[in-house]
Design a protein around this motif. Sequence first.
Motif, short mmCIF file in Angstrom:
data_model
loop_
_atom_site.label_atom_id
_atom_site.label_comp_id
_atom_site.label_asym_id
_atom_site.label_seq_id
_atom_site.Cartn_x
_atom_site.Cartn_y
_atom_site.Cartn_z
N VAL A 1 0.76 -1.39 -0.13
CA VAL A 1 -0.01 -0.03 -0.15
C VAL A 1 0.90 1.25 -0.04
N SER A 2 1.84 1.20 0.85
CA SER A 2 2.78 2.57 0.91
C SER A 2 3.44 2.80 -0.56
N ALA A 3 4.04 1.52 -1.20
CA ALA A 3 4.60 1.64 -2.38
C ALA A 3 3.71 2.27 -3.50
N ILE A 4 2.45 1.81 -3.54
CA ILE A 4 1.44 2.30 -4.47
C ILE A 4 1.15 3.88 -4.13
N VAL A 5 1.08 3.97 -3.02
CA VAL A 5 0.90 5.51 -2.74
C VAL A 5 1.95 6.50 -3.05
N GLU A 6 3.24 5.86 -2.75
CA GLU A 6 4.50 6.76 -3.20
C GLU A 6 4.42 6.93 -4.63
N ALA A 7 4.23 5.88 -5.48
CA ALA A 7 4.11 5.73 -6.80
C ALA A 7 3.01 6.73 -7.36
N THR A 8 1.90 6.57 -6.87
CA THR A 8 0.78 7.44 -7.32
C THR A 8 1.34 8.99 -7.12
N GLN A 9 1.78 9.14 -5.86
CA GLN A 9 2.44 10.64 -5.56
C GLN A 9 3.39 11.06 -6.68
N ALA A 10 4.15 9.95 -7.09
CA ALA A 10 5.13 10.42 -8.08
C ALA A 10 4.67 10.44 -9.54
N LEU A 11 3.71 9.78 -9.93
CA LEU A 11 3.20 9.80 -11.30
C LEU A 11 1.89 10.65 -11.45
N VAL A 12 1.36 11.20 -10.24
CA VAL A 12 0.04 11.94 -10.57
C VAL A 12 0.36 12.98 -9.83
#
Length: 165
Positions: free
Chosen positions: A107-118
């Motif tokens: 979940v944390s990795a998905i959140v950080e990836a979303t923050q980077a990509l959006v």
Amino acid sequence: MLVSARWLPIIALVGFAVVGPLVGARLVHRRRITIVLLAASVCTVLGLTLVPDGDPSTAVACAVGLPYLSLTSVESLSNVLLLAPTALLAGVLLRRPVAGAAGAIAVSAIVEATQALVPAIGRACDTSDLLTNALGALVGGVLAFVALALARRRTAGAASRVSTS
């Protein structure tokens, strides 16, 4: 609020470490309540980390660095505390603390990836957030292990009382 009360995250973390396994042990045989609490925990994490904050950025980037871990570091302790309940609840629900911790780290990795990509959400991706979230997920996994052990002990004690009656 947390910046003005630097002691609040450490008190919350210690309180969670004490109360978490006790609550988790009570939830072992209450799947529906555990599912609802887990869903609420994940929604809270997503709300705190993905709700737009600040001006949208046009750059896709991630700050790379190691976290500053200190008992007075509000941000780091808050990040540790953020995913510990999710890992605890998932570990208790699945009866697999390692899987619960791994899910919380995902979940944390998905959140950080979303923050980077959006960039439109105005959030900053940071590897130190991922690391402190992962530490919190590991804490939650350990507490889930303790909760499951407490539940087994309580069940064994109840079974021995019934057999001696």
